[in-house]
Design a protein around this motif. Structure first.
Motif, PDB file in Angstrom:
ATOM      1  N   GLU A  81       0.834  -1.211   0.000  1.00 17.41           N
ATOM      2  CA  GLU A  81       0.000   0.000   0.000  1.00 17.41           C
ATOM      3  C   GLU A  81       0.868   1.259   0.000  1.00 17.41           C
ATOM      4  OE1 GLU A  81      -2.462  -0.400   3.418  1.00 17.41           O
ATOM      5  OE2 GLU A  81      -3.502  -2.191   2.648  1.00 17.41           O
ATOM      6  N   MET A  82       2.068   1.176   0.571  1.00 21.89           N
ATOM      7  CA  MET A  82       2.989   2.316   0.587  1.00 21.89           C
ATOM      8  C   MET A  82       3.727   2.481  -0.739  1.00 21.89           C
ATOM      9  SD  MET A  82       4.780   1.948   4.336  1.00 21.89           S
ATOM     10  CE  MET A  82       3.781   1.829   5.827  1.00 21.89           C
ATOM     11  N   GLY A  83       3.520   1.535  -1.659  1.00 23.22           N
ATOM     12  CA  GLY A  83       4.111   1.670  -2.976  1.00 23.22           C
ATOM     13  C   GLY A  83       5.373   0.870  -3.213  1.00 23.22           C
ATOM     14  N   VAL A  84       5.699  -0.048  -2.320  1.00 21.11           N
ATOM     15  CA  VAL A  84       6.885  -0.879  -2.534  1.00 21.11           C
ATOM     16  C   VAL A  84       6.612  -1.846  -3.680  1.00 21.11           C
ATOM     17  CG1 VAL A  84       8.427  -2.628  -1.554  1.00 21.11           C
ATOM     18  CG2 VAL A  84       7.660  -0.705  -0.150  1.00 21.11           C
ATOM     19  N   GLU A  85       7.486  -1.794  -4.684  1.00 23.38           N
ATOM     20  CA  GLU A  85       7.332  -2.630  -5.868  1.00 23.38           C
ATOM     21  C   GLU A  85       8.601  -3.431  -6.112  1.00 23.38           C
ATOM     22  OE1 GLU A  85       6.532   0.193  -8.925  1.00 23.38           O
ATOM     23  OE2 GLU A  85       4.449   0.533  -8.306  1.00 23.38           O
ATOM     24  N   LEU A 110       7.399  -9.199  -2.040  1.00 28.24           N
ATOM     25  CA  LEU A 110       6.920  -8.207  -3.004  1.00 28.24           C
ATOM     26  C   LEU A 110       7.857  -8.064  -4.202  1.00 28.24           C
ATOM     27  CD1 LEU A 110       5.907  -5.425  -0.443  1.00 28.24           C
ATOM     28  CD2 LEU A 110       4.355  -6.970  -1.664  1.00 28.24           C
ATOM     29  N   GLY A 111       8.956  -8.801  -4.184  1.00 25.19           N
ATOM     30  CA  GLY A 111       9.978  -8.596  -5.203  1.00 25.19           C
ATOM     31  C   GLY A 111      10.897  -7.449  -4.855  1.00 25.19           C
ATOM     32  N   GLY A 112      10.726  -6.908  -3.639  1.00 23.05           N
ATOM     33  CA  GLY A 112      11.615  -5.860  -3.174  1.00 23.05           C
ATOM     34  C   GLY A 112      12.976  -6.430  -2.804  1.00 23.05           C
ATOM     35  N   PRO A 196       0.769 -10.504  -1.098  1.00 22.40           N
ATOM     36  CA  PRO A 196       0.228  -9.943  -2.345  1.00 22.40           C
ATOM     37  C   PRO A 196       0.858 -10.636  -3.550  1.00 22.40           C
ATOM     38  CG  PRO A 196       0.935  -8.199  -0.822  1.00 22.40           C
ATOM     39  CD  PRO A 196       1.429  -9.489  -0.254  1.00 22.40           C
ATOM     40  N   ALA A 197       0.125 -10.704  -4.625  1.00 26.22           N
ATOM     41  CA  ALA A 197       0.647 -11.331  -5.835  1.00 26.22           C
ATOM     42  C   ALA A 197       1.844 -10.534  -6.355  1.00 26.22           C
ATOM     43  CB  ALA A 197      -0.442 -11.398  -6.900  1.00 26.22           C
ATOM     44  N   ALA A 198       2.901 -11.262  -6.754  1.00 22.45           N
ATOM     45  CA  ALA A 198       4.103 -10.605  -7.277  1.00 22.45           C
ATOM     46  C   ALA A 198       4.781 -11.536  -8.273  1.00 22.45           C
ATOM     47  CB  ALA A 198       5.055 -10.238  -6.148  1.00 22.45           C
TER      48      ALA A 198
END
Length: 569
Positions: A81-85, A110-112, A196-198
């Motif tokens: 939700e904070m935008g981590v991609e 998240l793939g981060g 979450p899906a990543a």
């Protein structure tokens, strides 16, 4: 049974340690077939298999695998939700806390890219890590936040700071981790039960771990999901191989109780120990700060079956004056890496505890384990760090890197395998120098014997050259360790007008033991060539200063000799 025969049995079709060849960055590479492809896949498998097992014990806090998993999935959604991609860097600056693996897996899912920062660093060093990595979010514990807070306005790119266990009120805009996932006592009731899906694959970047070098700025080694997850089977392989070589059938991995005293921000803690521990559903006991007496108390209370980390920790447990007052009968294994261990330590672990000693070799750039050494193999070759695991290869190269040396000769150790990182973060010149056709130039001086066992002789930069004669510091240090009064030792080179360098030693004695400078000089000279005998020996009251991975910080020791000279004058 030979090493080759054991490897054939353990890595064949259908075996736990089955291997296959895949192409990684243009090089055919042998990999473990049965490891999960990514960290979120690993996490899902863990909660399904070990959900009710205790995972983390920290003071009075007890966290199960299900508690941890729900906290990690809940935090992953908040970070999303904070935008981590995918590809975003999230820095983690904290001591060993239950929140550490929660943050680690949340970001990876998240793939981060997780950037574990050394919790011992000063504010300026933390600033360097944040700036160099280009971190988008900083998650820190209270002490690290207080340390970096004055410098945060100078750091570009940090969009959010999250603090766990703060020491006081938080500044405006800073979020408490409890506000996102609550205290550990409530993690088991958090609503999320999946990440979450990543879109993540085995070769995607997962971590940037900074080298704990003793000179210059540390470099960020970029490890993929496969690099780090390779450790899940590497440690267990050495144990299984040892059982086969003694004529026994290897047992499936079962849950252990591990006293973790190595920082999780170091590759040994988060990758070589934490990963395999989780893979077997083990309980991990954390300490706020290393204390030998506290460790003895925890071993007795929690019935710890495995501990270690670096050799000095094993020595402090062995030499503790009150050791006999504690029930340590649960200990089955004491393992370590990061620094060479004296052969005498290997023998004492077996004779005084009845425990199996274990060691290995690896580095930040190899995501942890490359060689494994256990049981009888270790007792019989106590000065070796073991043979490479099946998914790794080693070779010894000439100083200029153009020629592979014959068996038994000392040269620079090069390593290749599924665990070798893809390179350094934003350091093209260092990459060109250190990574050659998939191999990493380690900077260690070593030799291999006929069976493939590796013997680390020295760091190339730590070798002392006295009048043209090479002195490998580990050789002299091991002789000093063999003296019954010595519990910590380091050899360094002092400048000499005509010889170039002369060897000098810094020594810490065991509690209640005594030894003079002349006694230790004689001890060495009776066992090694005269030119290897330290010309001076300084005694210190405390164990020697080490960096995060257990290596003695030798650059800090020379001042002891100059200070001694000034005092004498």
């Amino acid at each position: 049974m030979t090493l080759a025969e054991a490897e054939e049995m353990l890595t064949g079709p259908g075996a736990t340690f089955e291997t296959e060849d895949v192409e990684i960055r243009g090089h055919m590479t042998r990999v473990w077939k049965n490891i999960p492809p990514t960290f979120p896949a690993f996490a899902r498998a863990l909660v399904e298999a070990f959900g009710d097992n205790e995972f983390i014990v920290f003071d009075e806090e007890r966290i199960t695998y299900r508690d941890w998993y729900r906290a990690a999935t809940a935090l992953a959604h908040k970070l999303h939700e904070m935008g981590v991609e995918k590809g975003d860097r999230v820095a983690l600056a904290a001591q060993n806390l239950p929140e550490w693996p929660v943050v680690y897996y949340a970001v990876l899912s998240l793939g981060g890219i997780v950037v574990p920062l050394n919790a011992w660093w000063t504010g300026q060093e933390l600033e360097y890590g944040l700036t160099d990595s280009g971190a988008k979010i900083l998650i820190a514990d209270g002490r690290r936040y207080d340390r970096i807070k004055p410098l945060l306005p100078e750091i570009d790119g940090i969009q959010q700071v999250i603090v766990t266990r703060p020491s006081g009120p938080l500044d405006k805009g800073v979020i408490g981790l409890d506000a996102l996932i609550g205290p550990s006592s409530g993690w088991g009731t958090l609503p999320h039960d999946d990440f979450p899906a990543a879109d993540i694959g085995p070769e995607d970047d997962g971590t940037i771990l900074y080298t704990s070098g003793t000179t210059g700025h540390p470099k960020g080694a970029v490890a993929t999901h496969r690099n780090s997850l390779t450790n899940l089977l590497s440690s267990g392989y050495a144990t299984a191989r040892g059982a086969l070589r003694r004529g026994e059938t290897p047992e499936p991995a079962s849950p252990l109780t591990i006293l973790l005293v190595i920082p999780m921000f170091h590759v040994t803690g988060c990758t070589a120990i934490m990963g395999p521990a989780m893979a077997s559903g083990s309980k991990v006991v954390l300490m706020r700060k290393w204390d030998a007496t506290g460790a003895l108390e925890l071993i007795e209370r929690e019935k710890v079956t495995m501990t270690g980390g670096v050799p000095t920790i094993a020595w402090q447990i062995l030499e503790h004056p009150d050791r006999a007052k504690y029930d340590l009968s649960s200990l089955e294994s004491i393992t370590y890496g990061g620094a060479p261990a004296a052969p005498e330590l290997v023998r004492k672990i077996k004779s005084e505890f009845g425990a199996s000693p274990g060691s290995g070799w690896g580095m930040t750039e190899t995501s942890g384990t490359v060689t494994g050494h256990t049981a009888e193999d270790y007792l019989h070759r106590a000065d070796s760090c073991g043979p490479p695991v099946p998914v790794a290869k080693l070779k010894i190269m000439s100083e200029d890197g153009t020629r592979e040396l014959p068996t038994g000769e000392i040269g620079e150790l090069w390593a290749f395998g599924a665990m070798v990182v893809r390179g350094y973060w934003n350091k093209p010149e260092a990459n060109a120098e250190s990574f050659i056709d998939g191999w990493i130039r380690t900077g260690d001086l070593a030799r291999l014997d006929e069976e493939g066992f590796c013997y680390i002789c020295d760091r190339a930069k730590d070798m002392i050259i006295r009048g043209g004669e090479n002195i490998y510091s580990s050789e002299v240090e091991n002789v000093l360790y063999d003296h019954p009064a010595v519990t910590d030792a380091a050899l360094i080179g002092l400048p000499h007008k005509t010889l170039g360098e002369e060897p000098a030693a810094v020594v810490h004695l065991a509690p209640g033991k005594t030894a003079s400078e002349e006694e230790l000089k004689s001890w060495v000279s009776e066992r090694l060539a005269k030119f290897k005998t330290p010309v001076r020996i300084v005694f210190v009251d405390d164990t020697l200063p080490r960096n995060a991975n257990g290596k003695i910080m030798k650059k800090d020791l020379a001042d002891l000799f100059f200070a001694e000279a000034e005092t004498a004058a």
